[in-house]
Design an enzyme around this catalytic site. Structure first.
Site, PDB file in Angstrom:
ATOM      1  N   SER A   1      25.149 -41.446  63.124  1.00  0.00           N
ATOM      2  CA  SER A   1      25.876 -40.325  62.503  1.00  0.00           C
ATOM      3  C   SER A   1      27.337 -40.242  62.914  1.00  0.00           C
ATOM      4  O   SER A   1      28.107 -39.510  62.276  1.00  0.00           O
ATOM      5  CB  SER A   1      25.204 -39.004  62.854  1.00  0.00           C
ATOM      6  OG  SER A   1      24.027 -38.872  62.117  1.00  0.00           O
TER       7      SER A   1
ATOM      8  N   LYS B   1      29.862 -40.619  60.209  1.00  0.00           N
ATOM      9  CA  LYS B   1      30.064 -39.629  59.137  1.00  0.00           C
ATOM     10  C   LYS B   1      31.508 -39.120  59.014  1.00  0.00           C
ATOM     11  O   LYS B   1      32.028 -39.002  57.898  1.00  0.00           O
ATOM     12  CB  LYS B   1      29.077 -38.467  59.302  1.00  0.00           C
ATOM     13  CG  LYS B   1      27.625 -38.899  59.056  1.00  0.00           C
ATOM     14  CD  LYS B   1      26.637 -37.805  59.440  1.00  0.00           C
ATOM     15  CE  LYS B   1      25.196 -38.241  59.212  1.00  0.00           C
ATOM     16  NZ  LYS B   1      24.220 -37.272  59.755  1.00  0.00           N
TER      17      LYS B   1
ATOM     18  N   TYR C   1      24.288 -45.946  52.925  1.00  0.00           N
ATOM     19  CA  TYR C   1      24.301 -45.011  54.066  1.00  0.00           C
ATOM     20  C   TYR C   1      23.565 -45.611  55.268  1.00  0.00           C
ATOM     21  O   TYR C   1      24.055 -45.553  56.403  1.00  0.00           O
ATOM     22  CB  TYR C   1      23.691 -43.676  53.613  1.00  0.00           C
ATOM     23  CG  TYR C   1      23.400 -42.718  54.741  1.00  0.00           C
ATOM     24  CD1 TYR C   1      24.431 -42.009  55.374  1.00  0.00           C
ATOM     25  CD2 TYR C   1      22.097 -42.519  55.206  1.00  0.00           C
ATOM     26  CE1 TYR C   1      24.168 -41.139  56.417  1.00  0.00           C
ATOM     27  CE2 TYR C   1      21.821 -41.659  56.238  1.00  0.00           C
ATOM     28  CZ  TYR C   1      22.851 -40.967  56.845  1.00  0.00           C
ATOM     29  OH  TYR C   1      22.585 -40.116  57.887  1.00  0.00           O
TER      30      TYR C   1
ATOM     31  N   TYR D   1      25.898 -30.458  64.870  1.00  0.00           N
ATOM     32  CA  TYR D   1      24.746 -29.854  64.180  1.00  0.00           C
ATOM     33  C   TYR D   1      24.536 -28.419  64.629  1.00  0.00           C
ATOM     34  O   TYR D   1      25.484 -27.643  64.721  1.00  0.00           O
ATOM     35  CB  TYR D   1      23.480 -30.694  64.381  1.00  0.00           C
ATOM     36  CG  TYR D   1      23.709 -32.134  64.025  1.00  0.00           C
ATOM     37  CD1 TYR D   1      24.044 -32.482  62.720  1.00  0.00           C
ATOM     38  CD2 TYR D   1      23.641 -33.124  64.972  1.00  0.00           C
ATOM     39  CE1 TYR D   1      24.289 -33.797  62.373  1.00  0.00           C
ATOM     40  CE2 TYR D   1      23.866 -34.440  64.635  1.00  0.00           C
ATOM     41  CZ  TYR D   1      24.187 -34.770  63.335  1.00  0.00           C
ATOM     42  OH  TYR D   1      24.424 -36.060  63.009  1.00  0.00           O
TER      43      TYR D   1
ATOM     44  N   VAL E   1      22.328 -40.406  66.658  1.00  0.00           N
ATOM     45  CA  VAL E   1      21.020 -40.532  67.316  1.00  0.00           C
ATOM     46  C   VAL E   1      20.888 -41.771  68.199  1.00  0.00           C
ATOM     47  O   VAL E   1      19.924 -41.893  68.953  1.00  0.00           O
ATOM     48  CB  VAL E   1      19.828 -40.543  66.331  1.00  0.00           C
ATOM     49  CG1 VAL E   1      19.484 -39.157  65.860  1.00  0.00           C
ATOM     50  CG2 VAL E   1      20.050 -41.496  65.194  1.00  0.00           C
TER      51      VAL E   1
HETATM   52  O1  DON Z   1      20.258 -40.440  58.839  1.00  0.00           O
HETATM   53  C1  DON Z   1      19.760 -40.820  59.880  1.00  0.00           C
HETATM   54  O2  DON Z   1      18.653 -40.455  60.179  1.00  0.00           O
HETATM   55  C2  DON Z   1      20.485 -41.712  60.868  1.00  0.00           C
HETATM   56  N1  DON Z   1      20.767 -42.968  60.345  1.00  0.00           N
HETATM   57  C3  DON Z   1      21.678 -41.035  61.417  1.00  0.00           C
HETATM   58  C4  DON Z   1      21.317 -39.731  61.957  1.00  0.00           C
HETATM   59  C5  DON Z   1      22.032 -39.374  63.187  1.00  0.00           C
HETATM   60  O3  DON Z   1      22.641 -40.148  63.867  1.00  0.00           O
HETATM   61  C6  DON Z   1      21.875 -37.964  63.589  1.00  0.00           C
HETATM   62  N2  DON Z   1      22.583 -37.721  64.809  1.00  0.00           N
HETATM   63  N3  DON Z   1      22.401 -37.036  65.703  1.00  0.00           N
END
Ligand code: DON
Length: 452
Positions: free
Chosen positions: A65, A68, A190, A242, A260
């Site tokens: 993320s 983003k 994505y 978040y 993540v």
């Molecule tokens: O969309 C997803 O689930 C992941 N590829 C990225 C999500 C993410 O990194 C959320 N971060 N805390």
């Protein structure tokens, strides 16, 4: 001579948290659960272009993320803020990153930092087809990092094989009208964007590029405009963490973004970017040691954006008149005597530093003290390093107002930068002074009627 007191400071922070093995690896993408949980790296990149590192700052991980904000920057650069806002909101959702909620009336995702918003943002990257769209994202993220980045095929596959939640968000948004592109193709780009491999050092340079008005401080490449960088930082400030965004801004006070994989980047505008990596996550999906280290950095280095910064240095460093300060032009005795007597009609002020709105207001307030007899006001702006748009507006208005009250403003600027509208500009304080002295000497003697 190499002087580096910053690396030991980072090492001390690293040392302080290195034993904390609390939290858990993300496991909803199977490949992320295979990462070494001990990895822990910190990096700081200054707008000077120097990068300082501690721990595993060169260990590779997928950006997730933390991509983003940078993809949002591309969408903003391609379409402008208004068009992007029509499709993705700018309100903190107060919900988890993968929440399936959209604004009830518009069907827009709440913001571009949660998955739903990020998927729409990805669809907005201008390109012909998904391959070109991903390549643009990869190329721009590389420019932010100052080196060529590539994606990790195994992590990408792993997320693609298990990413039905994101697909369902895509279909939800397509039915609501907020996602207009093909769902499978967009989500695929994505997933690939999330699998781009970076290091804590890369994240620090990417963050420093945002801190530096969109110009990568290591390569000098202008990646996005300063306005785009500012919009991105604003969204990171309100939505980057978040459902922990509010408390983050309260305690740390820096725009930031987590991922993540354990990625975290934070930005101190005009100063530096921080990149942190530690894959053990808290319940909200943010890196435990990343957060702890960033909080520590913010406290230790007094980084909170909204802390009172103290009074800036004064905008004026010189305040005198032509009765005391003379040009180098030779004058006869009568002229010298007249300048000594009436020189207070010419005021000389030296301005310095960055003329912001507040600095210009300081200059304005000082002008209220000018005596009735003042006819010329020389601003020596040689030491002015920058005139901000807001400062310029105040100074331009001041020059107009002074003109109406019979005071002519004259600028002395060896750089001849044309900083102030409506004022004659000279290449030195001396020539500006000479011109005003000449003008004063050309005026009739004040008590001529009586002496005639
Ligand atoms: O969309 C997803 O689930 C992941 N590829 C990225 C999500 C993410 O990194 C959320 N971060 N805390």
């Amino acid at each position: 001579m190499k002087i580096d007191p910053i690396t030991p400071m980072l090492e001390a922070i690293h040392q302080r948290f290195s034993a904390d093995m609390s939290g858990a690896l993300a496991d909803y993408i199977p490949q992320l659960a295979a990462v070494d949980p001990r990895l822990f790296g910190l990096a700081l990149a200054g707008v000077s272009g120097r990068v300082y590192c501690a721990g595993d700052a060169d260990a590779p991980f997928t950006i997730q993320s933390a991509s983003k904000p940078f993809v949002y920057a591309i969408a903003l650069a391609d379409h402008g803020l208004e068009a992007v806002l029509e499709r993705v909101g700018a309100e903190p959702s107060g919900e988890a990153f993968n929440a399936a909620s959209l604004e009830p009336t518009t069907g827009r995702p709440f913001n571009p930092m949660i998955n739903a918003g990020a998927i729409v943002t990805t669809s907005l990257v201008g390109a012909v087809g998904p391959a070109e769209r991903y390549e643009r994202i990869r190329a721009v993220l590389s420019a932010f990092a100052g080196r060529e980045l590539t994606h990790d095929q195994a992590v990408y596959r792993s997320e693609s094989d298990t990413g039905d939640k994101n697909r369902s968000l895509g279909f939800l948004m397509r039915s609501a009208g907020s996602l207009r592109a093909d769902v499978e193709a967009t989500v695929d780009v994505y997933f690939k964007q999330c699998a781009i491999v970076v290091t804590a050092r890369d994240l620090a340079v990417m963050a420093a590029t945002l801190a530096n008005g969109g110009v990568n401080p290591c390569t000098g490449v202008a990646v996005v405009s300063d306005q785009v960088a500012s919009h991105v930082l604003t969204i990171m400030g309100t939505c980057g963490m978040y459902d922990a965004s509010g408390e983050w801004l309260l305690r740390v006070g820096l725009p930031a973004k987590s991922g993540v994989s354990g990625a975290l980047l934070a930005v101190k505008p005009a100063q530096f970017g921080a990149g942190l990596f530690s894959p053990l996550l808290d319940a909200r999906g943010n890196s435990v040691r990343g957060i702890a280290s960033c909080r520590e950095m913010a406290n230790r280095f007094e980084l909170h954006l909204l802390n009172y910064p103290g009074r800036p240095s004064p905008a004026t460093y010189l305040d005198t008149t032509a009765a005391l300060l003379h040009s180098s032009k030779r004058r006869d005795a009568a002229q010298r005597s007249r300048l000594a007597q009436e020189g207070d009609a010419i005021v000389v002020r030296g301005l310095q530093g960055e003329i912001t709105f507040a600095a210009a207001e300081e200059v304005l307030v000082a002008c209220e003290q000018l005596s009735e007899q003042v006819r010329w006001l020389i601003f020596d702006v040689e030491r002015v390093v920058a005139l901000r748009r807001s400062g310029r507006a105040v100074l331009d208005a001041l020059v107009r107002e002074l003109g109406l009250q019979g005071v002519e403003t004259v600028i002395a600027d060896p750089g001849r930068r044309g900083l102030v509208a409506g004022a004659a500009e000279f290449g030195s304080r001396d020539t500006a002074l000479e011109r005003c002295e000449d003008a004063l000497l050309e005026t009739e003697l004040p008590n001529q009627e009586v002496t005639r």
